[in-house]
Enzyme design. Structure first.
Site, PDB file in Angstrom:
ATOM      1  N   CYS A   1      -4.156   1.627  -6.765  1.00  0.00           N
ATOM      2  CA  CYS A   1      -3.805   1.048  -5.378  1.00  0.00           C
ATOM      3  C   CYS A   1      -2.350   0.457  -5.819  1.00  0.00           C
ATOM      4  O   CYS A   1      -2.368  -0.500  -6.646  1.00  0.00           O
ATOM      5  CB  CYS A   1      -4.628   0.144  -5.212  1.00  0.00           C
ATOM      6  SG  CYS A   1      -4.248  -0.695  -3.699  1.00  0.00           S
TER       7      CYS A   1
ATOM      8  N   CYS B   1       2.152   1.239   1.346  1.00  0.00           N
ATOM      9  CA  CYS B   1       1.304   1.970   0.361  1.00  0.00           C
ATOM     10  C   CYS B   1       1.920   2.543  -0.725  1.00  0.00           C
ATOM     11  O   CYS B   1       2.700   3.390  -0.699  1.00  0.00           O
ATOM     12  CB  CYS B   1       0.673   3.013   1.306  1.00  0.00           C
ATOM     13  SG  CYS B   1      -0.901   3.768   0.579  1.00  0.00           S
TER      14      CYS B   1
HETATM   15  O1  PYC Z   1      -0.879   0.466  -1.913  1.00  0.00           O
HETATM   16  O2  PYC Z   1      -1.753   2.436  -2.989  1.00  0.00           O
HETATM   17  C1  PYC Z   1      -1.673   1.397  -2.209  1.00  0.00           C
HETATM   18  C2  PYC Z   1      -2.889   1.417  -1.362  1.00  0.00           C
HETATM   19  C3  PYC Z   1      -3.992   2.265  -1.164  1.00  0.00           C
HETATM   20  C4  PYC Z   1      -4.843   1.850  -0.012  1.00  0.00           C
HETATM   21  C5  PYC Z   1      -4.448   0.905   0.348  1.00  0.00           C
HETATM   22  N1  PYC Z   1      -3.046   0.288  -0.406  1.00  0.00           N
END
Ligand code: PYC
Length: 313
Positions: free
Chosen positions: A85, A238
């Site tokens: 994550c 993300c």
């Molecule tokens: O930042 O990799 C990320 C992530 C995955 C799910 C929520 N954030």
């Protein structure tokens, strides 16, 4: 359990620093399996409503197996366990800095999908080199009930992603006012991928849908909307999704090694990214900021009918 909450560009991370499950020794992948099979109550108490909200990603701080690593971590959310994550890695770095457990400089973080190089740039800013990421397939067509054929790329960035251009979903850019409709369309895509047997390597489920547009704020290269496995959208850009995007850009010859990429989330928060070549894919580097906002204890109460949370419907 004592937990520290932070957010990375609006996306929360809850790190269990005391009172977590005793998973024994061994690889983080093995310990994640023990966590899931024997101690799932801890995950449920930590991230499910009413003790938390569905956007939260949990992180269990673990002793690393490698003596050169500064920490180990297992990420999880309302639906289960994550490989890696990105926003959580930045949140963990800021949390450990806030606790005085991590000094500015270079560190190794162990995760169930491999070691991650983490650089604490200041108390709130973390740069990390993600695990090797790659594009498995470009221009894969899936027939989505209610939407028709949708074409996207399948890529690995520590989680499996299906990356789709927003224009295909008849979206004129990505506006926070459209989060509900984007969530519905992304769920439909995810369900269709699963029903039509479209998976990541080794049959792994594609459990993150990333909708992208080049219509972004000044100074950003792209804006995204990411649907996470539990149904919440990622408030941050993300980290694993940005890694998957870089892998696809590299596969298309549209981004050179070392070239800067600014990824913006649907709420306007940003990560700076670039990559270097890996063995078969790319090694992404992501930089972002996180802020700690709570130091809390989560109680266990067997008399509470929702002690283990409300399971998402
Ligand atoms: O930042 O990799 C990320 C992530 C995955 C799910 C929520 N954030």
């Amino acid at each position: 359990m004592r937990v520290i909450d932070s957010h990375t560009g609006g996306q929360p991370t809850r790190v269990i620093i005391e009172g977590g499950p005793a998973l024994g020794r061994g690889s983080l992948a093995r310990r994640r399996q023990v966590f899931a099979e024997q101690f799932d109550d801890y995950r449920r108490r930590c991230v499910l409503e009413p003790k938390c909200s569905d956007a939260m990603v949990g992180a269990l701080l673990c002793e690393p197996e490698n003596p050169d690593a500064s920490a180990g971590v297992i990420f999880f959310n309302t639906a289960g366990y994550l490989g890696m994550c990105g926003h959580g890695t930045i949140g963990l770095g800021a949390t450990l800095a806030w606790l005085g457990l991590l000094k500015p400089g270079a560190h190794i973080l162990e995760t169930p999908v491999g070691p991650v190089a983490l650089d604490l740039l200041d108390a709130n800013t973390v740069q990390f080199e993600n695990i090797e990421s790659d594009c498995l397939a470009l221009d894969v067509c899936v027939d989505v009930p209610g939407l028709g054929p949708v074409t996207g790329d399948i890529a690995w960035g520590g989680n499996w992603f299906f990356l789709v251009d927003a224009e295909q979903l008849a979206q004129d850019g990505l506006d926070p006012a459209d989060i509900e409709i984007l969530t519905r369309k992304s769920w439909a895509i995810r369900r269709a991928l699963s029903e039509q047997g479209l998976t990541g390597r080794g049959g792994a489920e594609i459990d993150h849908i990333e909708v992208m547009t080049a219509q972004a704020g000044a100074g950003a290269d792209s804006r995204n909307f990411v649907l996470c496995p539990g149904g919440a959208y990622d408030r941050s850009p993300c980290g694993t999704g940005t890694s998957a995007k870089l892998a696809c850009l590299a596969a298309r010859g549209k981004l050179e090694p070392g070239q800067d990429w600014v990824q913006e989330s649907i709420i306007g928060s940003r990560f700076q990214a670039r990559y270097r070549p890996g063995r078969a894919g790319i090694i992404p580097s992501i930089t972002g900021q996180a802020h700690v906002f709570a130091d809390t204890r989560i109680l266990a109460d067997p008399a509470d009918p929702f002690d283990l949370g409300i399971v998402p419907f």
